[in-house]
Scaffold this motif. Structure first.
Motif, PDB file in Angstrom:
ATOM      1  N   ARG A 127       1.409   2.159  -8.762  1.00  0.00           N
ATOM      2  CA  ARG A 127       0.402   2.991  -8.104  1.00  0.00           C
ATOM      3  C   ARG A 127      -0.117   2.239  -6.887  1.00  0.00           C
ATOM      4  N   PRO A 128      -0.787   2.959  -5.962  1.00  0.00           N
ATOM      5  CA  PRO A 128      -1.327   2.263  -4.780  1.00  0.00           C
ATOM      6  C   PRO A 128      -2.362   1.219  -5.163  1.00  0.00           C
ATOM      7  N   TYR A 129      -2.426   0.163  -4.397  1.00  0.00           N
ATOM      8  CA  TYR A 129      -3.366  -0.933  -4.629  1.00  0.00           C
ATOM      9  C   TYR A 129      -4.789  -0.449  -4.435  1.00  0.00           C
ATOM     10  N   ALA A 130      -5.685  -0.859  -5.321  1.00  0.00           N
ATOM     11  CA  ALA A 130      -7.104  -0.547  -5.208  1.00  0.00           C
ATOM     12  C   ALA A 130      -7.884  -1.852  -5.202  1.00  0.00           C
TER      13      ALA A 130
ATOM     14  N   ASP B 125      -7.926  -5.010  -7.887  1.00  0.00           N
ATOM     15  CA  ASP B 125      -6.708  -5.241  -8.675  1.00  0.00           C
ATOM     16  C   ASP B 125      -6.284  -6.703  -8.547  1.00  0.00           C
TER      17      ASP B 125
ATOM     18  N   SER C 189       6.231  -2.514  -2.878  1.00  0.00           N
ATOM     19  CA  SER C 189       5.358  -2.558  -1.695  1.00  0.00           C
ATOM     20  C   SER C 189       6.181  -2.659  -0.413  1.00  0.00           C
TER      21      SER C 189
ATOM     22  N   LEU D 254       7.912   0.809   0.233  1.00  0.00           N
ATOM     23  CA  LEU D 254       7.028   1.899   0.644  1.00  0.00           C
ATOM     24  C   LEU D 254       6.127   1.502   1.805  1.00  0.00           C
ATOM     25  N   ASP D 255       6.211   0.232   2.218  1.00  0.00           N
ATOM     26  CA  ASP D 255       5.367  -0.267   3.296  1.00  0.00           C
ATOM     27  C   ASP D 255       3.891  -0.067   2.966  1.00  0.00           C
ATOM     28  N   GLU D 256       3.546  -0.260   1.715  1.00  0.00           N
ATOM     29  CA  GLU D 256       2.170  -0.116   1.235  1.00  0.00           C
ATOM     30  C   GLU D 256       2.044  -0.951  -0.038  1.00  0.00           C
ATOM     31  N   LEU D 257       0.893  -1.595  -0.200  1.00  0.00           N
ATOM     32  CA  LEU D 257       0.696  -2.405  -1.386  1.00  0.00           C
ATOM     33  C   LEU D 257       0.682  -1.521  -2.637  1.00  0.00           C
ATOM     34  N   MET D 258       1.540  -1.863  -3.575  1.00  0.00           N
ATOM     35  CA  MET D 258       1.619  -1.135  -4.840  1.00  0.00           C
ATOM     36  C   MET D 258       1.414  -2.130  -5.981  1.00  0.00           C
TER      37      MET D 258
END
Length: 399
Positions: free
Chosen positions: A192-195, A198, A208, A211-215
């Motif tokens: 899931r996306p980083y919150a 975490d 990550s 998807l070029d996004e922290l997961m």
């Protein structure tokens, strides 16, 4: 035989004195010489004889093993005869106790073998080995030598949980929970996306980068994967008639759950029981804190092999101290006979304290109906274990 020798000496002395014949004195000297040599021979044989026993100290239910009694003559002189007898427990012996008469030449070694069948768990005494030793002519009274004794522990029977009517998975393993009390890293379910907040160690770097996004990794929430097995062997909890068979089945169920949880589910498991220690012959509290690993499992099986039922050995008053060291949400499995109001009251208390409780009743009789109504209200899983042919079934499982 010595009284015959004494009579012969007196008769020769009387004959020599009455008939005044030197031949009687010559025979007398020969008899005395033989007697003295026999005593010296027997004494030397006594010093030269060495014997012992070879037998495993820990065995599994259902195993067939070979025990040995070995004898060795350390002297150059032969040992005329040895009468050897080994004492075996009736519950394990496959036939009569070994009894053999042998003779040993100089520096000779002899082995007596016998078979044992581990058809009942417990602590057993093997020996002593009794050896009677004498001279060639039987003039010297046989000497009796007693050997050491060995303690042999037979572990309880272990069977698949399905054979007992118990589930092979939940509720004996960590259970799903809507509230993420704990995250089990062995139960990865996705990302899931980083919150904010975490932990960095949960970041899934390959996802990550893709998807070029922290997961971050997500896990299936579970209750604490710890289980305390509580075994009740108080005779008052088991109905008359087949109570000892029922208690043996309760021990089998507890041992089987321990093996399954440690080996198959890789869980940390503890044990609590109160009864007579077959090794020390005294009332003991068998308490092993929650741990994992093969060595810990073997320790639990040895406790389950040693425990024996008795009157007024309820384990329930001792549970409070044990669960103080459990994680919140751990599982408590109670194996007992009839579940009266005292048992159900303790079960309800454990559940209110935040533990997941499982009740296993062995040959409970009519009380199971009332117990099931109460456990249904509490939401406590209840399983009944009883099979008339349980101990006639084959198969042994070694951890």
């Amino acid at each position: 035989m010595w009284h015959i020798f004494l009579f012969l000496v007196l008769a020769l002395l009387a004959a020599a004195a009455f008939f005044q014949v030197e031949a009687f004195l010559s025979v007398l000297y020969l008899v005395v010489l033989v007697y003295v040599l026999s005593r010296l021979w027997a004494r030397q044989s006594m010093r030269a004889l060495v014997f012992g026993r070879r037998i495993p100290q820990r065995l599994f239910w259902g195993e067939h093993i070979t025990g040995e009694v070995w004898l060795e003559n350390k002297s150059r002189l032969p040992i005329a005869w040895l009468d050897v007898h080994e004492s075996l427990p009736v519950a394990l012996a496959s036939g009569e106790s070994p009894h053999e008469v042998v003779s040993l030449l100089g520096h000779e070694r002899h082995t007596i073998t016998y078979r044992l069948v581990c058809r009942k768990r417990g602590v057993y005494t093997i020996g002593p080995s009794t050896v009677r030793l004498g001279d060639l002519f039987g003039l010297v009274p046989a000497r009796v030598v007693g050997g050491d004794v060995d303690e042999l522990v037979v572990y309880p029977r272990v069977v698949p949980l399905t054979q007992l009517g118990l589930p092979a998975h939940a509720p004996f393993v960590g259970m799903k929970n809507r509230v993420p009390l704990l995250h089990d890293p062995s139960r990865f379910v996705g990302v899931r996306p980083y919150a904010e907040g975490d932990p960095p160690r949960q970041i899934h770097w390959p996802a990550s980068a893709h998807l070029d996004e922290l997961m971050v990794k997500t896990f299936e929430p579970t209750i604490a994967r710890e289980t305390l097995l509580v075994l009740d062997v108080d005779l008052a909890r088991y109905a008359h008639g087949q109570r000892y068979t029922a208690i043996e089945l309760a021990v089998t169920a507890t041992a089987s759950m321990a093996v399954h949880l440690v080996q198959k589910e890789q869980q940390a498991v503890g044990l609590l029981a109160h009864g007579i220690d077959g090794l020390r012959q005294s009332r003991e509290l068998f308490w092993l804190p929650v741990q994992s690993g093969h060595g810990h499992l073997v320790h639990m099986l040895e406790y389950l092999a040693r425990i024996q039922p008795a009157e007024d050995v309820s384990v329930l008053p001792h549970v409070r101290r044990a669960i103080a060291r459990l994680s919140w949400g751990a599982t408590i499995v109670l194996a007992t006979g009839d579940a009266d109001m005292d048992v159900l009251s303790h079960v309800a208390t454990w559940q209110r304290q935040g533990f997941h409780v499982v009740l296993v009743m062995v040959r409970p009789g009519l009380s199971v109906r009332e117990a099931r109504r109460t456990t249904d209200i509490l939401g406590v899983p209840l399983y009944v274990v009883w099979d008339e042919h349980m101990f006639a079934l084959g198969g042994v499982h070694k951890p």
